[in-house]
Motif scaffolding. Structure first.
Motif, PDB file in Angstrom:
ATOM      1  N   HIS A 129       0.879  -1.150   0.000  1.00 54.39           N
ATOM      2  CA  HIS A 129       0.000   0.000   0.000  1.00 54.39           C
ATOM      3  C   HIS A 129       0.916   1.198   0.000  1.00 54.39           C
ATOM      4  CE1 HIS A 129      -3.556  -2.353   0.876  1.00 54.39           C
ATOM      5  NE2 HIS A 129      -2.759  -3.088   1.598  1.00 54.39           N
ATOM      6  N   TYR A 130       0.903   1.903  -1.056  1.00 54.12           N
ATOM      7  CA  TYR A 130       1.860   2.973  -1.220  1.00 54.12           C
ATOM      8  C   TYR A 130       1.245   3.839  -2.287  1.00 54.12           C
ATOM      9  CZ  TYR A 130       6.111   5.122  -2.861  1.00 54.12           C
ATOM     10  OH  TYR A 130       7.044   6.015  -3.249  1.00 54.12           O
ATOM     11  N   ALA A 131       0.132   4.421  -1.938  1.00 59.71           N
ATOM     12  CA  ALA A 131      -0.790   4.760  -2.998  1.00 59.71           C
ATOM     13  C   ALA A 131      -1.612   5.998  -2.731  1.00 59.71           C
ATOM     14  CB  ALA A 131      -1.741   3.583  -3.164  1.00 59.71           C
ATOM     15  N   PRO A 132      -2.076   6.607  -3.817  1.00 61.60           N
ATOM     16  CA  PRO A 132      -3.093   7.641  -3.651  1.00 61.60           C
ATOM     17  C   PRO A 132      -4.374   7.000  -3.109  1.00 61.60           C
ATOM     18  CG  PRO A 132      -2.360   7.491  -5.954  1.00 61.60           C
ATOM     19  CD  PRO A 132      -1.798   6.328  -5.226  1.00 61.60           C
ATOM     20  N   SER A 133      -5.334   7.811  -2.723  1.00 65.96           N
ATOM     21  CA  SER A 133      -6.541   7.250  -2.108  1.00 65.96           C
ATOM     22  C   SER A 133      -7.561   6.813  -3.146  1.00 65.96           C
ATOM     23  CB  SER A 133      -7.163   8.267  -1.161  1.00 65.96           C
ATOM     24  OG  SER A 133      -7.551   9.411  -1.886  1.00 65.96           O
ATOM     25  N   ILE A 134      -7.316   7.083  -4.421  1.00 67.63           N
ATOM     26  CA  ILE A 134      -8.242   6.636  -5.472  1.00 67.63           C
ATOM     27  C   ILE A 134      -7.555   5.560  -6.312  1.00 67.63           C
ATOM     28  CG2 ILE A 134      -9.601   8.772  -5.557  1.00 67.63           C
ATOM     29  CD1 ILE A 134      -7.905   9.715  -7.866  1.00 67.63           C
ATOM     30  N   PRO A 135      -8.341   4.691  -6.974  1.00 67.02           N
ATOM     31  CA  PRO A 135      -7.734   3.588  -7.726  1.00 67.02           C
ATOM     32  C   PRO A 135      -6.792   4.094  -8.819  1.00 67.02           C
ATOM     33  CG  PRO A 135     -10.107   3.286  -7.540  1.00 67.02           C
ATOM     34  CD  PRO A 135      -9.812   4.657  -7.017  1.00 67.02           C
ATOM     35  N   LEU A 136      -5.760   3.322  -9.057  1.00 64.26           N
ATOM     36  CA  LEU A 136      -4.801   3.696 -10.085  1.00 64.26           C
ATOM     37  C   LEU A 136      -4.573   2.495 -10.996  1.00 64.26           C
ATOM     38  CD1 LEU A 136      -1.707   5.843  -9.717  1.00 64.26           C
ATOM     39  CD2 LEU A 136      -1.332   3.540 -10.554  1.00 64.26           C
ATOM     40  N   ARG A 137      -4.692   2.722 -12.314  1.00 60.90           N
ATOM     41  CA  ARG A 137      -4.412   1.652 -13.276  1.00 60.90           C
ATOM     42  C   ARG A 137      -3.191   2.033 -14.088  1.00 60.90           C
ATOM     43  NH1 ARG A 137      -8.115  -0.003 -17.314  1.00 60.90           N
ATOM     44  NH2 ARG A 137      -8.781   2.164 -17.630  1.00 60.90           N
ATOM     45  N   ILE A 138      -2.369   1.018 -14.408  1.00 58.90           N
ATOM     46  CA  ILE A 138      -1.136   1.312 -15.148  1.00 58.90           C
ATOM     47  C   ILE A 138      -1.191   0.708 -16.549  1.00 58.90           C
ATOM     48  CG2 ILE A 138       0.342   1.621 -13.146  1.00 58.90           C
ATOM     49  CD1 ILE A 138       1.164  -1.262 -13.313  1.00 58.90           C
ATOM     50  N   ASN A 139      -0.271   1.158 -17.410  1.00 56.35           N
ATOM     51  CA  ASN A 139      -0.182   0.661 -18.788  1.00 56.35           C
ATOM     52  C   ASN A 139      -1.503   0.797 -19.547  1.00 56.35           C
ATOM     53  OD1 ASN A 139       2.518  -0.085 -18.545  1.00 56.35           O
ATOM     54  ND2 ASN A 139       1.940  -2.017 -17.556  1.00 56.35           N
ATOM     55  N   VAL A 140      -2.147   1.926 -19.393  1.00 57.31           N
ATOM     56  CA  VAL A 140      -3.440   2.157 -20.046  1.00 57.31           C
ATOM     57  C   VAL A 140      -3.224   3.067 -21.268  1.00 57.31           C
ATOM     58  CG1 VAL A 140      -5.773   3.081 -19.745  1.00 57.31           C
ATOM     59  CG2 VAL A 140      -4.579   2.041 -17.791  1.00 57.31           C
ATOM     60  N   SER A 141      -3.691   2.626 -22.432  1.00 52.63           N
ATOM     61  CA  SER A 141      -3.617   3.503 -23.599  1.00 52.63           C
ATOM     62  C   SER A 141      -4.656   4.603 -23.430  1.00 52.63           C
ATOM     63  CB  SER A 141      -3.946   2.736 -24.879  1.00 52.63           C
ATOM     64  OG  SER A 141      -3.083   1.650 -24.983  1.00 52.63           O
ATOM     65  N   PRO A 142      -4.333   5.817 -23.918  1.00 51.56           N
ATOM     66  CA  PRO A 142      -5.265   6.933 -23.716  1.00 51.56           C
ATOM     67  C   PRO A 142      -6.693   6.608 -24.153  1.00 51.56           C
ATOM     68  CG  PRO A 142      -3.207   7.742 -24.607  1.00 51.56           C
ATOM     69  CD  PRO A 142      -3.077   6.249 -24.556  1.00 51.56           C
TER      70      PRO A 142
ATOM     71  N   LEU B 255       0.814  12.630  -8.789  1.00 53.43           N
ATOM     72  CA  LEU B 255      -0.100  11.667  -8.158  1.00 53.43           C
ATOM     73  C   LEU B 255      -0.893  12.343  -7.042  1.00 53.43           C
ATOM     74  CD1 LEU B 255       1.920   8.324  -7.899  1.00 53.43           C
ATOM     75  CD2 LEU B 255       0.052   8.877  -9.470  1.00 53.43           C
ATOM     76  N   ARG B 256      -0.214  13.183  -6.271  1.00 53.14           N
ATOM     77  CA  ARG B 256      -0.916  13.894  -5.202  1.00 53.14           C
ATOM     78  C   ARG B 256      -1.929  14.874  -5.762  1.00 53.14           C
ATOM     79  NH1 ARG B 256       1.547  14.229  -0.008  1.00 53.14           N
ATOM     80  NH2 ARG B 256       3.358  12.882   0.027  1.00 53.14           N
ATOM     81  N   ALA B 257      -1.521  15.578  -6.813  1.00 55.99           N
ATOM     82  CA  ALA B 257      -2.409  16.598  -7.375  1.00 55.99           C
ATOM     83  C   ALA B 257      -3.676  15.959  -7.957  1.00 55.99           C
ATOM     84  CB  ALA B 257      -1.674  17.399  -8.444  1.00 55.99           C
ATOM     85  N   LEU B 258      -3.544  14.734  -8.476  1.00 55.02           N
ATOM     86  CA  LEU B 258      -4.710  14.072  -9.078  1.00 55.02           C
ATOM     87  C   LEU B 258      -5.559  13.328  -8.043  1.00 55.02           C
ATOM     88  CD1 LEU B 258      -3.044  12.638 -12.313  1.00 55.02           C
ATOM     89  CD2 LEU B 258      -4.537  14.632 -12.106  1.00 55.02           C
ATOM     90  N   ASP B 259      -5.039  13.202  -6.838  1.00 52.96           N
ATOM     91  CA  ASP B 259      -5.718  12.455  -5.782  1.00 52.96           C
ATOM     92  C   ASP B 259      -6.740  13.381  -5.111  1.00 52.96           C
ATOM     93  OD1 ASP B 259      -6.440  10.695  -3.847  1.00 52.96           O
ATOM     94  OD2 ASP B 259      -4.483  10.607  -2.864  1.00 52.96           O
ATOM     95  N   MET B 260      -7.864  13.597  -5.819  1.00 49.56           N
ATOM     96  CA  MET B 260      -8.811  14.610  -5.366  1.00 49.56           C
ATOM     97  C   MET B 260     -10.223  14.062  -5.411  1.00 49.56           C
ATOM     98  SD  MET B 260      -7.794  18.152  -7.096  1.00 49.56           S
ATOM     99  CE  MET B 260      -7.963  17.735  -8.807  1.00 49.56           C
ATOM    100  N   PRO B 261     -11.084  14.619  -4.562  1.00 49.91           N
ATOM    101  CA  PRO B 261     -12.499  14.257  -4.657  1.00 49.91           C
ATOM    102  C   PRO B 261     -12.999  14.612  -6.054  1.00 49.91           C
ATOM    103  CG  PRO B 261     -12.088  15.754  -2.799  1.00 49.91           C
ATOM    104  CD  PRO B 261     -10.817  15.655  -3.557  1.00 49.91           C
ATOM    105  N   GLY B 262     -13.855  13.789  -6.600  1.00 49.64           N
ATOM    106  CA  GLY B 262     -14.387  14.093  -7.934  1.00 49.64           C
ATOM    107  C   GLY B 262     -13.664  13.320  -9.016  1.00 49.64           C
TER     108      GLY B 262
END
Ligand code: TXA
Ligand code: MG
Length: 348
Positions: free
Chosen positions: A241-254, A295-302
């Motif tokens: 656990h070393y993570a933002p508070s919202i789910p994160l997916r990797i290797n995703v094409s735009p 990662l922190r900046a994107l870890d937001m409500p909404g």
């Protein structure tokens, strides 16, 4: 950041406050460390939460402040190889790596000298010790003013991303949690934790990819073994656990971004609507320096989740992918961790 008045806690140490790295406040921070207090300070990798590495109680207070569920061994920061050799043994490979990369973002795991003054809390009772000579001038000035080796994990509460700005540290320790000072040294240049190589045995072994690339290290000592086991010695290597508070997916094409997710991109030719780009020019060093901030900046409500595009698995890209894999493996729900959160016992 404005300076708070220097009030004192019950031990006569300054109460939680942010200071600038002036000569006067670096002297104060040195005294705080010598008296057993806690000082958060900038290094070129991430901010560290430091204590006198020879003082059991002070080091125990690091674990308390971080809410770290287990006593993992800590990295000892020193001024130079000479100070490190007071408590650690250097074989030829260790010496070659120290000469090539110190001061810098490389941590060496070395045999601990039997008569070392290091606190057993610092090394978690192991007969090895992790050592690093930080390059950041503020870290060096603090080592000089304190005159002690400084044990310091990253200055985040357990389970959350490492801080690369003083404000991140401030936000993590809102009630002080026993931290006396935060020295504001601006943004960390590397932005990722140090690379950890175990040179205590016959074969140099990579325990954690980080701010110095594996390729650069192998150019000095030849191929590194990778510690493959999922237990014990290399906590920093495990999924965690070393993570933002919202789910994160990797290797995703735009084009595979899901509804409600925001994109974290890398390189040119990315959709302009992407919320953030780690490096528009495709520079992996710039991407590393931006990773935790973004990662922190994107870890937001909404925002329902973060989708990260593929990052090349080379140079610092390996360390970036390592951190992203951890973040995607364990998402702590409900914001930065609290004491009651069910977090794993693995920390990086
Ligand atoms: O860049 C960095 O390395 C930052 C800055 C502050 O120097 N520090 C940092 O510390 O990332 P921390 O505690 O978050 O990570 C240190 C890692 C942990 O995974 C710990 O288990 C490992 O180093 N470690 C420490 N001593 C060790 C030892 N003797 N053998 C194996 N692993 C060790
Ligand atoms: Mg850490």
């Amino acid at each position: 950041m404005t300076e708070a008045p220097k009030t004192r806690d019950a031990n006569g140490l300054p109460d939680f406050q942010v200071v600038a790295p002036t000569v006067e406040d670096l002297e104060l921070a040195g005294r705080v460390l010598r008296k057993g207090g806690l000082v958060a300070f900038p290094t070129e990798t991430v901010y560290g939460l430091g204590a006198d590495a020879t003082n059991d109680l002070a080091v125990a207070n690091i674990f308390k402040a971080k809410d770290r569920p287990e006593f993992n061994p800590l990295i000892v920061h020193v001024q130079d190889e000479a100070q490190a050799s007071e408590f650690a043994e250097f074989n030829d490979q260790a010496q070659a790596l120290a000469h090539a990369f110190w001061p810098g973002a490389l941590t060496l795991v070395l045999k601990r000298k039997a008569d070392s003054k290091l606190s057993l809390m610092t090394t978690a009772g192991l007969d090895t010790v992790a050592v690093r000579v930080p390059a950041h001038p503020v870290a060096q000035a603090l080592l000089t003013s304190s005159g002690v080796p400084i044990a310091a994990p990253s200055a985040n509460r357990s389970g959350y991303v490492s801080p690369t700005l003083a404000i991140h540290v401030l936000m993590q320790f809102k009630d002080g949690q026993g931290v006396n000072l935060i020295i504001d040294g601006g943004a960390c240049q590397v932005g990722l934790e140090s690379t950890i190589v175990d040179v205590s045995g016959d074969t140099p072994t990579l325990l954690r990819p980080g701010g110095v690339s594996v390729e650069d290290i192998e150019a000095v000592v030849g191929p590194l073994a990778v510690h493959a086991s999922e237990d014990v010695i290399a906590p920093g290597q495990l999924k965690s656990h070393y993570a933002p508070s919202i789910p994160l997916r990797i290797n995703v094409s735009p084009e595979d971004r899901e509804k409600g997710e925001t994109l974290l991109t890398f390189g040119p030719d990315m959709p302009r609507r992407a919320a953030m780009n780690l490096s528009t020019s495709g520079d992996l060093s710039e991407a590393a320096a931006n990773l935790f901030i973004m990662l922190r900046a994107l870890d937001m409500p909404g925002i329902r989740g973060i989708a990260v595009v593929p990052i090349p698995e080379e140079g610092l890209g390996r360390a970036i992918n390592d951190r992203l894999r951890r973040a995607s493996a364990g998402t702590v729900t409900g914001g930065p961790p609290k004491a009651s959160d069910p977090i794993g016992n693995i920390e990086i």
